[in-house]
Design a protein around this motif. Sequence first.
Motif, PDB file in Angstrom:
ATOM      1  N   HIS A  58     -42.016 -19.146  21.184  1.00 16.82           N
ATOM      2  CA  HIS A  58     -41.655 -20.542  21.410  1.00 16.82           C
ATOM      3  C   HIS A  58     -41.080 -20.775  22.818  1.00 16.82           C
ATOM      4  O   HIS A  58     -41.437 -21.750  23.490  1.00 16.82           O
TER       5      HIS A  58
ATOM      6  N   HIS B  17     -31.691 -23.978  21.860  1.00 14.22           N
ATOM      7  CA  HIS B  17     -31.553 -22.842  22.770  1.00 14.22           C
ATOM      8  C   HIS B  17     -31.087 -23.257  24.154  1.00 14.22           C
ATOM      9  O   HIS B  17     -31.277 -24.404  24.576  1.00 14.22           O
TER      10      HIS B  17
ATOM     11  N   SER C 280     -32.161 -26.983  25.079  1.00 14.67           N
ATOM     12  CA  SER C 280     -32.457 -27.894  23.974  1.00 14.67           C
ATOM     13  C   SER C 280     -31.332 -27.836  22.964  1.00 14.67           C
ATOM     14  O   SER C 280     -30.294 -27.227  23.207  1.00 14.67           O
TER      15      SER C 280
ATOM     16  N   ASP D   4     -39.840 -29.949  21.890  1.00 18.34           N
ATOM     17  CA  ASP D   4     -40.694 -29.022  21.149  1.00 18.34           C
ATOM     18  C   ASP D   4     -42.014 -29.702  20.795  1.00 18.34           C
ATOM     19  O   ASP D   4     -42.017 -30.831  20.300  1.00 18.34           O
TER      20      ASP D   4
ATOM     21  N   HIS E  56     -42.435 -23.109  26.069  1.00 18.57           N
ATOM     22  CA  HIS E  56     -41.806 -24.152  26.893  1.00 18.57           C
ATOM     23  C   HIS E  56     -42.227 -24.016  28.361  1.00 18.57           C
ATOM     24  O   HIS E  56     -42.368 -25.019  29.066  1.00 18.57           O
TER      25      HIS E  56
HETATM   26 ZN   LIG Z   1     -37.599 -25.481  22.023  1.00 17.74          ZN
END
Ligand SMILES: [Zn+2]
Lengths: 215, 369
Positions: free
Chosen positions: B122, B152, B149, B321, B126
């Motif tokens: 993931h 994270h 985010s 996301d 990004h």
């Molecule tokens: Zn993310």
Amino acid sequence: MILAIDTSIGSTVAVVEPSGVVRAEAGSEGTLGHAELIGTLLVRALDEAGIAPADVTHVAAGMGPGAFTGLRIGIAAARAFALGRGIPVVPVASHDAAALRHLDTNPAGPFAIVTDARRRENAITVYDGVDDRGLPRRVAGPELRPRAADLAADPLTAAADIVDTPAISAAALGRAAALALAAGWEPTGELAETEPLYLRSPDVTIGHAPKKVSA
Amino acid sequence: MHVTGPLILGIETSCDETGIGIVRGRSRAGERNILLSNTIASSMDEHARYGGVVPEVAARAHLEALQPAIERAIDEAGVSLSDIDAVAVTSGPGLAGALMVGIGAAKALAVSLGRPLYAVNHLVGHIAADILDADAPPLEYPTVALLVSGGHTSLLLVRDLTSDVELLGETVDDAAGEAFDKVARILGLPYPGGPEIDRAAAEGDPNAIRFPRGLSRASDMAKHRYDFSFSGLKTAVARWIEQREAAGEPVPVADVAASFREAVVDVLVTKALDACAQHGVPRLLLGGGVIANRRLRDVALERAAAAGVTVRIPPLSLCTDNGAMIAALAAELIAEGRAPSTLEFGADSTLPVTQIQVAVADPVAVEST
Ligand SMILES: [Zn+2]
């Protein structure tokens, strides 16, 4: 050809003919690892049945009750497989599959399918005989009961034979779907009808005012 | 003969957004990937009453949103599912129960279509969002990436998108976006906190209160130079307000919001530019939903310019996301000739950034696509 998927307890995938004849079943009774296993089980069941994905006409999805995290994986897989082939999903209560299997070898008196619902509770559905489609007739449930509850004294289950069910069979799930299809089942498009049988609200508490941090 | 690149469908369910993206991958070096659709169904509203993402609520929402989202994405892209050449899915990091919904769907979709599956990281996704920006020049390496985010806060050194990503540091407690949510609650503002704090901060003085910058002391440099900590900041804000209230004085919400935001932005930008300087990398890529915060972008652009660092920011619709970034990362893996993943992976809630793709199949056993 019906592809049946159930991850309400273990992980199980089967291929069943429209007549109800089971062509293949692949599975694991472990209650973990559904996400890891689901792809391989799909491939194995199709291979053992000797069919291609394009030969599948319906996907039967075990809708629970079951442990939420695992249950969702099979339903997500069933819906995605069906979407990929442009075919319908036949939602089947996982307890219906267990009940159908019970009736293979037992008389049709009242009985209760009992599965582990985690958190020291069981999920229970009571059946009595079969309906005109040949499917187990659901008379009560599914409902949750404490694992320690006295089922003989519970109005839900007092009159029923208790059938402790440690595993669901996708083959039985596919057979249940075959019976429903043979009796003219058609997709309704009603989402409510295809929602998982969670039986519990999400485990959350509404946020309260932040705690004081000063001494 | 006109040769087109592979059509890739990406599925992202690591937090509270169900993202489906469709990308036409490049077929040759020098060509660009083309974004065909970026469909996002968010369960944010369902989490608002709880003041943060509730994993079980998110996972239930993913299951209900997936099928309609895939149908919408296909429709928007003007393709049909049978045109899809590969399926991509987020394997981690993220909320395990949420990730598993996407994984179950992705595996079954790949099997039903008879197409290969790419299970990817993931966070690296990004970064891959950046290569979907048709107007930007190609991504140059190495680059430092700051990903911020609600889930994270990570600082990465990217030497190559598909083969060499290193974690420089990450938050040791709350993610930056989480800190915004928590401080918003302290200030009596609704969820999600980011836009609310921004609104409240508009009229405030960012230098009114000097809130602490986590892990920024000289003594932190040895072990936590590129790590972040926002839990102490949240507590400092709460304590400051309590002291105000105890003294019977009004709480200057605008100044608190502006000063809190400044502390977050300052520590993020300072550490990112420090990483650029220390690694001799004059490039900084920003990603993650918190990049939507204008103050963060403004401060980053201003201070990076002064430091001689070029900043890249993907379109904001690709910063939150989404499934397009997952498809984009798979597109790059495919362009590099990488084998797909086997079907035997699961969700890894703490997947390290060094694992850009998981469960890579033995290339000999895989027929080329
Ligand atoms: Zn993310």
